[in-house]
Scaffold this active site. Sequence first.
Site, PDB file in Angstrom:
ATOM      1  N   LYS A 275       0.835  -1.201   0.000  1.00 37.67           N
ATOM      2  CA  LYS A 275       0.000   0.000   0.000  1.00 37.67           C
ATOM      3  C   LYS A 275       0.869   1.249   0.000  1.00 37.67           C
ATOM      4  O   LYS A 275       1.999   1.208   0.485  1.00 37.67           O
ATOM      5  CB  LYS A 275      -0.867   0.029   1.271  1.00 37.67           C
ATOM      6  N   ARG A 349     -10.194 -11.565   2.288  1.00 34.73           N
ATOM      7  CA  ARG A 349     -11.051 -12.620   1.740  1.00 34.73           C
ATOM      8  C   ARG A 349     -10.364 -13.988   1.820  1.00 34.73           C
ATOM      9  O   ARG A 349     -11.024 -15.016   1.913  1.00 34.73           O
ATOM     10  CB  ARG A 349     -11.465 -12.266   0.299  1.00 34.73           C
TER      11      ARG A 349
END
Length: 499
Positions: A275, A349
């Site tokens: 990120k 996920r």
Amino acid sequence: MADTVTLTFTAFAPGKGALVVYCDESLKFGTSVMKALAPAGDLVARAAKAERFTGKSGSSLELIVPAGLGVTRLIVIGVGKTSALTEKDFLKLGGIAMGKLPITAAEAAIFAELPGASVKPDRAAELMLGAKLRSYAFNRYKTKRKDGEDRAAHRKIAVAVADVAAAKKAFAAREAIAQGVLIARDLVNEPANILYPEEFARRTLALKKQGVAVEVLDVKAMTKLGMGALLGVGQGSARDSRLVVMRWNGGKKNDAPVAFLGKGVCFDTGGISIKPASGMEDMKGDMAGAACVVGLMHALAGRKARVNAVGVIGLVENMPDGNAQRPGDIVTSMSGQTIEIINTDAEGRLVLADVLWYAAKRFKPKFMVDLATLTGAIIVALGHEHAGLFANDDKLADRLTKSGLDTGELVWRMPLTPEYDKMIDSKFADVKNSGSGRWAGAITAAQFLLRFVADKTPWAHLDIAGAGFDSRQTDINKSWGSGWGVRLLDRLVADHYEN
Ligand code: BES
Ligand code: MN
Ligand code: ZN
């Protein structure tokens, strides 16, 4: 700083500190308030006139050392039309009162009274809950006071009610809920150097005192179960992953449990798909889903909910490292399905894939709800007003929506369809962990989760990226970590699954 706030119910007595009272839209007060204000004569009426304060909902009037009264400060809060007030409004009124009290006031009384009929115990208890949630501040790591700041180290706040015993009784269950919310907030606010997977797991052990069975699975145990999706996320971290299973059996012996699952990414750097630096510190809150599940288990056990409930949280840290997983890697999940890693930043996920499969297979729950700070895309879609709701079951979705309206923890249902599902078909494996473009990012994430819901178990997914931290500031929450979801899910259980 270890500043403390004690909140207790008392009979109507104004005390010597700050006094908070409520009035309606025509400046009418309850009888105890009138009695308390009588020595001031027409002072309040004159002040109201000068300030053009009429008692409209959301307005307030403040008088410092009002002549004739023994209090240091009088705060009058307008509630508007009293006949229109609901239980939820009392939660808010408690929060507003708490917010109006200056941090310098060591002592205060809040009169839970309105003109007309007396405030019912449930409503007084709701007001207390609002005050309690508002009073929370995370200052564990502040060693100094700000220059010139003179806050009271201990604040004693009395909520004055007509029937103390009845109010206390009504508050008992809410006390447990408040504890649950505050525990969740604490967990979210903790920095990741302190709260890594092993430490998070250790903190869940406090639930044992409440009668909750807690199991902690380490890397070895998860490897044995074949949890390759979850373990792949954690493999780049110096901190080992954990899975925690919490069980509260307050229901009938053979009744299938309800299950709550949480994403517990203690820090999300993005991994190799790293990120940008700006704002990355917020990713210490990427375990807000898991924190909510822990808080909820505290709430359910604390109020001895007549339900069998399990909580399962997957705890990992997503770091870039020589041993970290790469884009293009293919992992095998516990379900047997293989997953191509497209983006290592779509890690939540992957964690939930194994948690979902494990929970459905082991517990065969009535339903399962997962909470996850899963996608930035859900914030693009819904901002901070609603959490995203995805479900394979209309009844569960409708119940969650209703509980959201009742508690103010709002959810908005989003679609799941085969067309979105196609977007995560992989060239090399059964499924890939991110869609090709950035469109429908929150939906493709939910479609991914759906592929790991075993045996058509009724399931709902709450994407709380916009709600779990740095969320909407409300009258009952000024904390960065919001504790979002504890009240929502407690209400869901209370309204539909207790026997
Ligand atoms: N934890 C983030 C999502 C997030 C973003 C939560 C902002 C709270 C605030 C999640 O793991 C993530 O990085 N998601 C990616 C998915 C993408 C790579 C497919 C995202 O949303 O950009
Ligand atoms: Mn991520
Ligand atoms: Zn994440």
